[in-house]
Design a protein around this motif. Structure first.
Motif: not given
Length: 275
Positions: A74-75, A102-103, A107-108, A209-212
């Motif tokens: 992810v980083g 997904w992560v 997380r971001t 998860i906030q995104a569409p």
């Protein structure tokens, strides 16, 4: 283009202009997996950013299994967006790339304009998808055994890999995995993140998860069951959309590119029209 991210050289293609779309492949692929989608997206006015994950393609292949922990994977993507001065991107991801996405979206959330995951659902939905998914995941245990997994996959010109995976690009995949050290490096994704112990405990909690979000599953997938994707809706607080691609296997973006491209453009165009 090659970029040094967190001490690891990452190969990436950056094409087109417009809203940024970060496309993440899985195992045992590289950026070429997305060639049909890149062509469609750039023609439609999107910028496509397509890295080879560490351990795969032309990116560096660290020998230490710890280098493939999810936090590192992810980083890399966050660092890539920083390097390219992209504050947020639409994520489009498949297989291990989907697990990473997904992560990252959880997380971001400020970096993710939307999330599209092919084949692999939310980590918790995957973990609770039942016995049918456990049966399909048999290879994850095999891949934990250094040396044995490599011998099984590579035997007789990678015959087991060819017959089990039915990858549409099997000759190109095999050519990449024949490079000394490449096969073991690629298996670091499994050895660092899905140890036998991890199969007995739930994955770490993630914020909703906030995104569409759009989840896409194909009916002939040899590795994933549908419940792992449909069950992902429970972990998405933003708008959720589910699509099913009939007759395609695990690599739907190669086997049914027109269908996948149509879904992807419809989803992204709807989101960008609202912003």
């Amino acid at each position: 283009m090659r970029i040094d991210l967190n001490g690891v050289g990452i190969n990436v293609t950056d094409t087109g202009q417009g809203p940024a779309v970060l496309l993440l492949h899985g195992w045992p692929d590289d950026h070429h997996l997305w060639r049909h989608q890149v062509a469609a997206l750039t023609a439609a006015g999107y910028r496509t950013i397509v890295p080879d994950l560490r351990g795969l393609g032309d990116s560096d292949k660290p020998g230490d299994v710890e280098a493939y922990r999810m936090t590192r994977l992810v980083g890399d993507q966050a660092a890539l967006l920083d390097h390219l001065q992209v504050p947020e991107a639409h994520l489009v991801a498949h297989d291990w790339g989907a697990a990473i996405a997904w992560v990252m979206a959880a997380r971001t959330p400020e970096r993710v304009a939307s999330l599209t995951c092919l084949s692999v659902g939310h980590p918790r939905a995957f973990a609770t998808a039942g016995w049918a998914q456990r049966q399909k995941s048999w290879y994850m245990l095999l891949f934990q055994f250094p040396g044995i997994a490599e011998r099984w996959l590579a035997h007789d010109d990678f015959r087991n890999l060819r017959e089990w995976a039915h990858h549409p690009d099997h000759d190109a995949v095999v050519a990449r995995l024949r490079v000394p050290g490449a096969l073991s490096a690629s298996l670091g994704l499994y050895r660092a993140n899905v140890s036998p112990e991890s199969l007995l405990s739930p994955p770490p909690d993630l914020p909703p998860i906030q995104a569409p979000t759009m989840g896409v599953w194909s009916t002939e997938d040899m590795a994933l069951v549908e419940d792992g994707m449909t069950g992902s809706a429970a972990y998405v607080a933003g708008p959720w959309r589910y699509e099913r691609v009939e007759g395609a296997g695990h690599w739907m973006q190669l086997e049914a590119p027109d269908r996948v491209n149509g879904l992807l453009l419809d989803f992204l165009n709807t989101i960008t029209a609202r912003s």
